[in-house]
Design a protein around this motif. Structure first.
Motif, short mmCIF file in Angstrom:
data_model
loop_
_atom_site.label_atom_id
_atom_site.label_comp_id
_atom_site.label_asym_id
_atom_site.label_seq_id
_atom_site.Cartn_x
_atom_site.Cartn_y
_atom_site.Cartn_z
N LEU A 6 86.47 60.64 7.05
CA LEU A 6 87.39 60.78 7.90
C LEU A 6 87.17 58.88 9.06
O LEU A 6 87.68 58.20 8.42
CB LEU A 6 88.01 61.83 8.77
CG LEU A 6 89.09 61.47 9.97
CD1 LEU A 6 90.55 60.84 9.26
CD2 LEU A 6 89.43 62.65 10.41
N ASP A 7 85.92 59.26 9.11
CA ASP A 7 85.44 58.01 9.94
C ASP A 7 85.21 56.78 8.71
O ASP A 7 84.94 55.77 9.17
CB ASP A 7 84.44 58.38 10.60
CG ASP A 7 84.21 59.36 11.78
OD1 ASP A 7 85.19 59.50 12.36
OD2 ASP A 7 83.12 59.57 12.29
N ALA A 8 84.11 57.35 7.78
CA ALA A 8 84.43 55.96 6.84
C ALA A 8 85.93 55.34 6.57
O ALA A 8 86.33 54.31 6.02
CB ALA A 8 83.98 56.35 5.14
N THR A 9 87.13 56.53 6.23
CA THR A 9 88.05 56.18 6.07
C THR A 9 88.87 54.78 7.00
O THR A 9 89.04 53.82 6.55
CB THR A 9 89.33 57.29 5.02
OG1 THR A 9 89.13 57.63 4.47
CG2 THR A 9 90.68 56.58 5.06
N LEU A 10 89.11 55.33 8.16
CA LEU A 10 89.03 55.02 9.47
C LEU A 10 88.14 53.12 9.47
O LEU A 10 88.66 51.79 9.55
CB LEU A 10 88.93 55.55 10.16
CG LEU A 10 90.20 55.79 10.87
CD1 LEU A 10 89.51 57.86 11.97
CD2 LEU A 10 91.35 56.02 11.01
N SER A 11 87.28 52.87 8.97
CA SER A 11 86.28 51.94 8.92
C SER A 11 87.28 51.34 8.35
O SER A 11 86.99 49.59 7.99
CB SER A 11 84.73 52.20 8.72
OG SER A 11 84.20 52.94 9.73
N ALA A 12 87.41 51.80 6.97
CA ALA A 12 87.65 51.12 6.08
C ALA A 12 89.08 50.53 6.27
O ALA A 12 88.81 49.09 6.34
CB ALA A 12 87.95 52.08 4.71
N THR A 32 79.70 44.85 -1.73
CA THR A 32 79.50 46.50 -1.40
C THR A 32 80.98 46.33 -0.42
O THR A 32 81.46 47.96 -0.97
CB THR A 32 78.57 47.28 -0.52
OG1 THR A 32 77.89 46.83 0.54
CG2 THR A 32 77.37 47.52 -1.75
N LEU A 33 81.24 45.12 -0.32
CA LEU A 33 82.40 45.83 0.85
C LEU A 33 83.47 44.35 0.27
O LEU A 33 82.25 43.34 0.40
CB LEU A 33 82.58 46.03 1.96
CG LEU A 33 83.83 46.48 2.60
CD1 LEU A 33 83.51 47.61 3.76
CD2 LEU A 33 84.59 45.15 3.30
N TRP A 34 84.87 44.69 0.83
CA TRP A 34 85.21 43.38 -0.28
C TRP A 34 86.77 43.73 0.35
O TRP A 34 87.40 44.22 0.47
CB TRP A 34 86.04 43.39 -1.09
CG TRP A 34 86.26 42.00 -2.36
CD1 TRP A 34 87.21 41.97 -2.36
CD2 TRP A 34 85.44 40.68 -2.54
NE1 TRP A 34 87.66 40.65 -2.88
CE2 TRP A 34 86.68 39.69 -2.74
CE3 TRP A 34 84.32 39.95 -2.49
CZ2 TRP A 34 86.28 38.58 -3.30
CZ3 TRP A 34 84.00 39.24 -2.38
CH2 TRP A 34 85.50 37.78 -3.00
N ASN A 35 87.15 43.42 1.80
CA ASN A 35 87.91 43.48 2.62
C ASN A 35 89.64 42.73 2.00
O ASN A 35 89.63 41.81 1.42
CB ASN A 35 87.60 43.44 4.01
CG ASN A 35 88.59 41.54 4.57
OD1 ASN A 35 88.23 41.32 3.94
ND2 ASN A 35 88.60 41.97 6.05
N ARG A 36 90.52 43.05 2.57
CA ARG A 36 91.61 42.80 2.02
C ARG A 36 91.43 41.68 2.18
O ARG A 36 92.53 40.97 1.59
CB ARG A 36 93.04 43.87 2.77
CG ARG A 36 94.18 43.70 2.62
CD ARG A 36 94.76 44.19 1.06
NE ARG A 36 94.33 45.94 1.43
CZ ARG A 36 95.38 46.80 1.16
NH1 ARG A 36 95.74 46.21 2.04
NH2 ARG A 36 94.68 47.71 1.76
N TRP A 37 91.89 40.68 4.69
CA TRP A 37 91.48 39.88 4.25
C TRP A 37 90.79 38.67 2.17
O TRP A 37 91.78 37.81 2.21
CB TRP A 37 90.98 39.17 5.32
CG TRP A 37 91.48 38.02 5.25
CD1 TRP A 37 92.44 37.54 6.36
CD2 TRP A 37 90.89 36.51 4.78
NE1 TRP A 37 92.25 35.96 6.76
CE2 TRP A 37 91.74 35.24 5.68
CE3 TRP A 37 89.36 36.50 4.08
CZ2 TRP A 37 91.13 33.81 5.73
CZ3 TRP A 37 89.59 35.21 4.11
CH2 TRP A 37 90.08 33.55 4.40
#
Length: 407
Positions: A6-12, A32-37
């Motif tokens: 849940l914490d990981a989901t919230l962070s994402a 390893t992370l490519w956010n929505r923006w």
């Protein structure tokens, strides 16, 4: 375990909700992370970017400041801040704009920071901050500044041109006034000779003249008298514009009272009723204001309907520091289209056979009022009278010009 997920989901979700572009690279520089923006700005979905290197997604970043910053963060734990360079931003992120003069890329700055995982492994955080809006404002401000400079230069040029034109116009008006004064003055001497010799002939030799000769001589004398009046009027008109103003405290009620006393014979002769309401005390040239009131009262007494007792009313109204002084009569009036023409020199609304005059009086009044920083206007109705309005500021001088119309 559920809480960790849940914490990981919230962070994402939080990283996707931010207005920054967020990219995280592992020690091998893999994404390893490519956010929505960044997904939206680049047009590249996360599933294609994850696991690849940033230079594979953006080949132009090879050997760039971004690549060197990433290497410094992973190898030595150093942070790097990269700003726009000469209007060019590090990442090739196209803008979506239909404006021809807009940026072709999203204007942004880049912050590169080292991160540590729980096992001490070094990762790299890349933050992309969109500054396009502020860059647009900055560009618009620069453009406005340049335009304002050009406008100021143009205004200065126009002001200099107007100043030069005003100087030429002032010189021309002064020369014309001097010419009118000199011409009128020089004409009086030969005119006096004509009148003197004409009167001499009439007195000494009238018995030897037939009726036609006497009539011709009489017309000559009448013409010289009219010419003398016209010359005197021209001199007054010239003086009204060429002599310096002698501005002092003027009690306009007293000035008008003096005019009425000087015109008392004509007032009695016509049976006129002259009413004078309260008039202001203000700064003005009393001699010229005497001439103004004399012209207005003389005209009101002269331009009257037959079999009608002249009724003339002077009164004043103050509005916003400006005095409107009215002269209202029940005379012959005038047509609305003649309201401005009547203040021009030699413009007569009636023939000399009906009413004597030179057509200079109201033009002189207009010049005097403008020199005081005011103006004159009039309204009238044929056969129902007229109302003249003088507009005067509290202190005289052309710098106080408030407009010429009476409220």
């Amino acid at each position: 375990m559920v809480n960790i997920v849940l914490d990981a989901t919230l962070s994402a979700a939080a990283l996707d909700a931010t207005d920054l572009g967020i990219i995280i690279l592992n020690p091998s520089q893999q994404i390893t992370l490519w956010n929505r923006w960044i997904e939206h700005a680049s047009g590249i979905e996360a599933e294609f970017a994850l696991g690849t290197k940033l230079c594979d997604v953006f080949p132009c970043l090879e050997s760039s400041r971004v690549q060197r910053g990433i290497k410094a963060a992973l190898d030595r734990g150093l942070s790097t801040m990269i700003s726009r360079n000469l209007g060019k931003s590090p990442f090739p992120l196209p803008t979506v704009s239909d404006k021809p003069d807009d940026f072709d890329r999203i204007q942004h700055t880049v912050a590169i920071k080292p991160l540590r995982d729980t096992e001490g492994g070094r990762h790299c955080l890349v933050e992309i901050n969109d500054v396009t809006a502020s860059c647009r404002r900055e560009r618009a401000l620069r453009k406005e500044t340049i335009e304002n400079k050009h406008l100021a230069a143009r205004n200065h040029e126009v002001a200099q041109t107007l100043e030069a034109m005003n100087e030429r116009l002032a010189r021309s008006n002064n020369e014309l006034s001097n010419f009118a004064h000199a011409a009128a003055h020089d004409l009086r001497a030969p005119l006096r000779h004509i009148r003197s010799f004409g009167q001499f002939l009439m007195e000494r030799y009238s018995e030897g003249l037939d009726s036609d000769a006497k009539d011709y001589l009489s017309r000559i004398l009448q013409a010289t008298m009219r010419m003398d009046v016209l010359i005197k009027t021209l001199l007054n008109y010239a003086k009204a514009g060429r002599n310096p103003l002698n501005c002092e405290e003027a009690h306009l009620s007293d000035v008008l009272g003096e005019v009425v006393r000087d015109c008392q014979e004509l007032i009695d002769e016509t049976g006129a009723v002259v009413e004078i309401g309260p008039l202001p005390t203000l700064e003005a040239d009393q001699t010229l204001m005497y001439q103004v009131f004399l012209n207005l009262l003389s005209n009101a007494l002269k331009y009257q309907r037959k079999d009608t007792i002249p009724e003339i009313h002077f009164y004043s109204v103050e509005r916003n520091g400006i005095w409107n002084i009215y002269c209202k009569d029940n005379g012959i009036g005038f047509k609305e289209e003649d309201a401005e023409r009547m203040f021009e020199p030699f413009q007569r609304l009636v023939s000399t056979s009906e009413f004597e005059g030179t057509g200079i009086g109201l033009a002189t009044v207009k010049k005097i009022m403008e020199r005081h920083g005011g103006g004159i206007s009039a309204v009238g109705d044929p056969g129902a009278g007229a109302c003249f309005c003088l507009r005067l500021p509290a202190s005289c001088g052309p710098e106080n010009v408030p407009g010429t119309g009476c409220a």
